[in-house]
Scaffold this motif. Structure first.
Motif: not given
Length: 694
Positions: A266-291
């Motif tokens: 769940t933390r690494q989902r490809v499609v998220l809502t904005g509030p979910e993506a803002l949670l610190y528990i959501t995994r973001w990586k420096a190598t990601d390309r995000v729309c």
């Protein structure tokens, strides 16, 4: 199997919310008659008449402001009385998931600290409080809210549970009316559909209060709580996981399951809502390309988080058809309306190549009008590209397992493809404008025939590894759907369970909340200001008040929500008026100034100056605040050039004086005296009206 409890209590302790449930109470009775042998009697369990509570749903800042101001006003004390037992105060129960601001990636909130002093709170943001990009640090804000929750709990020993409430059922309302909601919960992973339907079909116990609330805990167990009064402080509703042709089953996070309990998938989902993506528990990586899709404040938070993590961003503005419920304006084809707050300019590139200071872009105007929206919005990072005229068309998954990516294509908002029924003859000339992506070096990448924005040569040269790893520009690692909120989502805020129609709660002819016809259920804060039924109740006074507030205080923000909740609870009264220079209604400002010796024309003139300055300057600040902001390079980088009079920043270039007076000197002297006593917050907490519960 679901547990069904009719009464839930709490114990005090280190957790201010009191999450330990009390034992269920039951008595054993014998059903029969004295003439019948006891062996033939049928034993059963019967519950006593359940206690009715004052229930507050929503555990964030709005809920705590609500309880705080209820407890500190005579009107609040009256509201909290038992409906049939005068003088008896209802016990309070609090329900809601954790305050999300505790769990967000640290970010600037869009408002400077001096605008986030909340009514009735003991602690307030201190001068020099932490800021990020000139907005108050989200972690510091949530800490103040939690501290106030502790004070309230110490005062009245309220009961509570971190849980989600999907349904409010009124006595006499059949359980079958709610079965569709339960079925929708089932499609989103709720495992106890049959048990919850059976629970709702049970009759109300004898002598039960008028309302019962379904409480769903993280383990999917359910229970009832009975209530005489209910306040909904639940915010704007459910984050919208869909937009147009894009459907997002991944984004339909189980609302009863808090983010800190998410599994790694769940933390690494490809499609998220904005509030979910803002949670610190959501995994973001420096190598990601995000729309990032949509042009609002939460989308801008995604760009800021990308900056903190170091990943790559393409920002597609919203180009959907229709009218925004937030602004009342047509949806924008560009990012222009995302920059209605001065601090947002910090993600834009200055001509020199640096990031802009707050309020430096010059893109703001009174209405952020559509006619002026095609202004160059240049990203401040070499990792970002900002779009214009983009409509998200399709998303397709690509890539197995944890290496999943997503393919995104767009259509041109300026030149949409003709509909099958269209008879429009195509023009032979090239269109005057078409959608594009703009990078840090102002290189424009137009939309190609496949719905893709190619990398510019400059961008590829700057990011050779990215271009090598993802040579197809339509391939992204994540899509953040920041497409607003569903105000009547099912399930979501328990809006549709109201008995009868909504009516307005008014203060000085302004709508400050909504309530059920019997007054027992209220919607406060953003839950009220964003409800679809509210516009038909809005008065001229309500709109004029919106227009006089600082830009970042307009609904549904914390500032507007807090002041209207306090007004709905009678926290301001004749003996304790609102003297906050940033949130006083213009009429109140005029009355105050005339009471301090100004003529009516002079008071009206000064009020216009104050309103203009606070609105476009994101609030007025005192000399202490000015010094704090100078140290942190904040909202007023040029503050040293302003003239301070009793804490109000007077800029001679922005303030004017009536021609009947002999110059500015006399006015400033009188204005200094007239504004004595005005505050930059709401002053100290009022004395607690409700007695402490030992």
């Amino acid at each position: 199997m679901s547990q069904v409890n009719t009464n839930m209590g709490g114990t005090s302790g280190g957790d201010p919310f009191g999450t330990t449930p009390s034992p269920r109470r039951a008595v054993t009775v014998s059903l029969g008659t004295p003439s019948v042998p006891s062996a033939s009697r049928s034993n059963a369990v019967a519950e006593p008449a359940p206690e009715g509570f004052y229930v507050i749903i929503g555990r964030g800042a709005a809920g705590i402001v609500n309880l705080t101001t209820l407890l500190q006003s005579e009107a609040g004390k009256k509201r909290m009385e038992h409906p049939t037992q005068p003088g008896v105060t209802l016990r309070v129960k609090f329900y809601g998931l954790h305050d999300p601001w505790l769990h967000y990636h640290p970010h600037g909130m869009g408002q400077p600290p001096h605008l986030l002093c909340l009514p009735g709170f003991k602690d307030k943001p201190e001068p020099g409080a932490k800021t990020i990009r000139s907005g108050m640090h989200s972690g510091e804000f949530s800490a103040i809210t939690e501290g106030q929750a502790v004070l309230c709990r110490e005062r009245i020993k309220y009961l509570g549970l971190y849980a989600w409430v999907p349904i409010i059922q009124a006595r006499g309302k059949p359980g079958s009316d709610f079965h569709a909601i339960v079925d929708q919960m089932g499609t989103e992973g709720f495992a106890e559909v049959a048990a919850l339907k059976s629970m709702l079909d049970r009759p109300f116990p004898a002598d039960a209060p008028a309302y019962r609330i379904v409480v769903v805990k993280a383990d999917q167990s359910c229970e009832f709580t009975y209530a005489h009064k209910i306040d909904l402080c639940t915010g704007m509703g459910r984050a919208n996981p869909d937009e147009g042709k894009v459907k997002n089953p991944e984004g339909r996070t189980q609302l009863w399951r808090p983010g800190h309990e998410w599994d790694d998938k769940t933390r690494q989902r490809v499609v998220l809502t904005g509030p979910e993506a803002l949670l610190y528990i959501t995994r973001w990586k420096a190598t990601d390309r995000v729309c990032v899709y949509f042009s609002g404040g939460i989308a801008l938070n995604m760009v800021e988080r990308a900056h903190d993590v170091g990943c790559y961003i393409d920002w597609y503005p919203n180009a959907a058809a229709g009218i925004s419920q937030t602004t009342g304006l047509p949806y924008s084809k560009t990012l222009h309306r995302a920059f209605n707050l001065p601090r947002n300019d910090t993600v834009l590139r200055h001509a020199s190549g640096r990031a802009m200071n707050p309020n430096e872009s010059g893109v703001r105007n009174d209405a952020l009008a559509t006619a002026n929206e095609h202004i160059e919005i240049v990203p401040a990072s070499k990792h970002w590209r900002f779009g214009d005229g983009t409509i998200l068309a399709t998303t397709l998954p690509s890539g197995p397992g944890h290496a999943r990516t997503i393919q995104i294509t767009a259509t041109d908002a300026y030149n949409p493809p003709p509909q099958p029924s269209s008879t429009t003859v195509a023009s032979s000339s090239a269109p005057a404008k078409s959608s594009f992506m703009l990078d840090f070096d102002r290189k424009s990448s137009p939309l190609d025939p496949n719905g893709v924005f190619p990398y510019s040569k400059w961008y590829s040269d700057q990011h050779a590894k990215l271009a090598s790893d993802k040579p197809d520009p339509k391939v992204y690692d994540r899509l953040c759907m920041c497409a607003g909120f569903v105000y009547r989502g099912t399930p979501g805020v328990p809006r549709t369970m109201f008995p009868g129609d909504l009516v307005a709660i008014k203060y000085q002819e302004r709508v400050v909340g909504l309530q059920s016809a019997d007054g027992a259920i209220r919607m406060l804060g953003a839950a009220s200001s964003m409800d679809p039924e509210r516009p038909k109740m809005v008065t001229k006074e309500t709109k004029d008040f919106f227009d006089a507030l600082p830009y970042s205080a307009v609904p549904p923000g914390f500032i507007y929500s807090a002041v209207t909740i306090a007004e709905a609870n009678g926290w301001f009264d004749a003996d304790h008026p609102n003297l906050n220079i940033n949130t006083m209604a213009p009429a109140d400002l005029i009355a105050y100034l005339t009471g301090n010796g100004l003529s009516t024309p002079d008071a009206e003139h000064l009020t216009k100056q104050i309103v203009r300055q606070r609105r476009f300057g994101n609030g007025l600040i005192s000399p202490t605040w000015r010094e704090a902001y100078e140290r942190t390079g904040g909202l007023y980088p040029d503050a040293s050039g302003l003239t301070s009079t009793n804490g109000v920043i007077f800029d001679p270039a922005k303030f004017t004086y009536p021609s009947s007076e002999p110059g500015a000197t006399g006015h400033v002297a009188r204005w200094n005296k007239a504004i004595e006593g005005l505050l930059f917050d709401y002053g100290p907490s009022r004395a607690w009206v409700a007695p402490a519960v030992e």
